[in-house]
Design an enzyme around this catalytic site. Structure first.
Site, mmCIF file in Angstrom:
data_model
loop_
_atom_site.group_PDB
_atom_site.id
_atom_site.type_symbol
_atom_site.label_atom_id
_atom_site.label_comp_id
_atom_site.label_asym_id
_atom_site.label_seq_id
_atom_site.Cartn_x
_atom_site.Cartn_y
_atom_site.Cartn_z
ATOM 1 N N ASN A 3 0.971 -1.496 -0.072
ATOM 2 C CA ASN A 3 -0.088 -0.047 -0.030
ATOM 3 C C ASN A 3 0.936 1.173 -0.016
ATOM 4 O OD1 ASN A 3 -1.717 1.968 0.455
ATOM 5 N ND2 ASN A 3 -2.126 1.410 2.324
ATOM 6 N N TRP A 4 1.067 1.945 -1.019
ATOM 7 C CA TRP A 4 1.889 2.921 -1.127
ATOM 8 C C TRP A 4 1.443 4.151 -0.767
ATOM 9 C CZ3 TRP A 4 3.746 2.796 -7.195
ATOM 10 C CH2 TRP A 4 4.339 1.685 -7.399
ATOM 11 N N LYS A 5 0.024 4.004 -0.144
ATOM 12 C CA LYS A 5 -0.524 5.520 0.346
ATOM 13 C C LYS A 5 -0.302 6.634 -0.781
ATOM 14 C CE LYS A 5 -0.106 3.315 4.614
ATOM 15 N NZ LYS A 5 -0.045 3.337 6.236
ATOM 16 N N HIS A 44 -9.570 1.491 4.599
ATOM 17 C CA HIS A 44 -8.177 1.526 5.396
ATOM 18 C C HIS A 44 -8.561 2.546 6.568
ATOM 19 C CE1 HIS A 44 -4.188 2.668 6.730
ATOM 20 N NE2 HIS A 44 -3.942 1.642 6.023
ATOM 21 N N GLU A 68 -6.934 5.010 7.538
ATOM 22 C CA GLU A 68 -6.551 6.323 7.327
ATOM 23 C C GLU A 68 -7.840 6.862 6.830
ATOM 24 O OE1 GLU A 68 -2.855 5.603 5.321
ATOM 25 O OE2 GLU A 68 -1.897 5.137 7.316
ATOM 26 N N GLU A 115 -5.393 -4.740 10.475
ATOM 27 C CA GLU A 115 -4.414 -3.693 10.718
ATOM 28 C C GLU A 115 -4.661 -2.931 12.081
ATOM 29 O OE1 GLU A 115 -2.385 -2.606 6.605
ATOM 30 O OE2 GLU A 115 -4.097 -1.112 7.049
ATOM 31 N N GLY A 156 2.762 2.566 10.890
ATOM 32 C CA GLY A 156 3.737 3.653 10.801
ATOM 33 C C GLY A 156 4.344 3.828 11.775
ATOM 34 N N SER A 179 3.488 -1.890 10.196
ATOM 35 C CA SER A 179 4.872 -2.007 10.498
ATOM 36 C C SER A 179 5.392 -3.427 10.234
ATOM 37 C CB SER A 179 5.238 -1.526 11.856
ATOM 38 O OG SER A 179 4.806 -0.335 12.108
ATOM 39 N N GLY A 195 3.130 -1.100 4.298
ATOM 40 C CA GLY A 195 3.053 0.400 4.134
ATOM 41 C C GLY A 195 4.391 0.744 3.570
HETATM 42 P P1 13P Z 1 3.112 0.458 7.576
HETATM 43 O O1 13P Z 1 3.670 -0.771 6.915
HETATM 44 O O2 13P Z 1 3.806 1.739 7.246
HETATM 45 O O3 13P Z 1 3.044 0.424 9.138
HETATM 46 O O4 13P Z 1 1.723 0.712 7.279
HETATM 47 C C1 13P Z 1 0.719 -0.370 7.299
HETATM 48 C C2 13P Z 1 -0.580 0.076 6.544
HETATM 49 O O5 13P Z 1 -1.227 0.883 6.910
HETATM 50 C C3 13P Z 1 -0.741 -0.891 5.234
HETATM 51 O O6 13P Z 1 -2.014 -0.537 4.610
#
Ligand code: 13P
Length: 252
Positions: free
Chosen positions: A6-8, A92, A94, A164, A170, A210, A231
């Site tokens: 997931n590149w966000k 997600h 976020e 998640e 993060g 993470s 992420g």
């Molecule tokens: P991180 O791997 O940066 O913690 O992000 C996880 C995430 O939100 C994947 O959708």
């Protein structure tokens, strides 16, 4: 096993998306492990070009539940299919936190994704205060019930669920493997209750929060973990490839 990046809101411009997807396209993919990258909308076309001929799949990070209409700034499922997306991340944390996305909205989107032949990767997970209050299962159970309870699902390969925990996203601190396993077993049981043992038992359950090359083996070795939603470690082809390599070892 599925490892999805997931590149966000990173590598959103076409040249950057092309470069990162091109690096990932080189990642060896054994038959037991599927690999996917989910760039922002603006990077999908360029990533699709870079992945042409590679076994790595493409996914998007959101979609609208309607096919078209007066919804400024939104993108429909059909357009994602036309761009070669196989997956779409839905719900997600976020999006829930910053854009008020509800379980009901996720349910509508998941139904539309299935009808559009996209595979939804539906995200669930509790906050730190919910976990500390002993409410992790209650919260995640409600998310799974509301978002997925109404789906008519005959084929488990049409759906992916990602657990998640918000407190692990993060932060650099993943859930402990046992904590992740406990929640995955609970999600599995809930899905079996909804869709029957054969279907619910075979839906791929990803862990996200993470996951890195150094902790991937301990997490992916848990019986109810079928992969990872990655992420920040997916933003560099090398570290993403290392996680894919760990998945291949665990799956072998
Ligand atoms: P991180 O791997 O940066 O913690 O992000 C996880 C995430 O939100 C994947 O959708």
């Amino acid at each position: 096993m599925l490892i999805a990046g997931n590149w966000k809101m990173h590598c959103a411009a076409p040249p950057k998306a092309r470069e990162l997807a091109g690096g990932v396209a080189e990642v060896a993919s054994e038959p037991g492990v599927q690999v996917a990258v989910c760039p922002p909308f603006t990077g999908l076309s360029a990533a699709a070009e870079a992945l042409d001929g590679s076994p790595v799949h493409l996914g998007a990070q959101n979609m609208h539940a309607e096919s078209e209409g007066a919804f400024t700034g939104e993108v429909p499922a059909g357009a994602l299919r036309a761009l070669d997306c196989r997956y779409v991340i839905l719900g997600h944390s976020e999006r829930r936190q910053y854009y008020g996305e509800t379980d009901e909205a996720v349910a509508e989107k998941a139904e539309k994704a299935l009808a559009s032949e996209l595979v939804p990767i539906v995200c669930v997970g509790e906050s730190l205060s919910e976990r500390e209050a002993g409410r992790a299962q209650e919260v995640v159970g409600r998310q799974v019930e509301t978002a997925l309870g109404g789906l008519s699902l005959g084929d488990p390969s049409r759906l992916v669920v990602a657990y998640e925990p918000i407190w692990a996203i993060g932060t650099g601190e993943s859930a402990a493997p046992e904590q992740a396993q406990e929640m995955h077993a609970f999600v599995r049981e809930t899905l079996e209750g909804q869709h029957g043992e054969a279907v619910g038992g075979a839906v791929q359950l990803l862990y996200g929060g993470s996951m890195k090359p150094h902790n991937a083996e301990a997490l992916l070795s848990q019986p109810d973990l079928d992969g990872g939603l990655i992420g920040s470690a997916s933003l560099e082809a090398g570290s993403f490839a290392e996680i894919v390599a760990v998945a291949e070892e665990v799956a072998a």
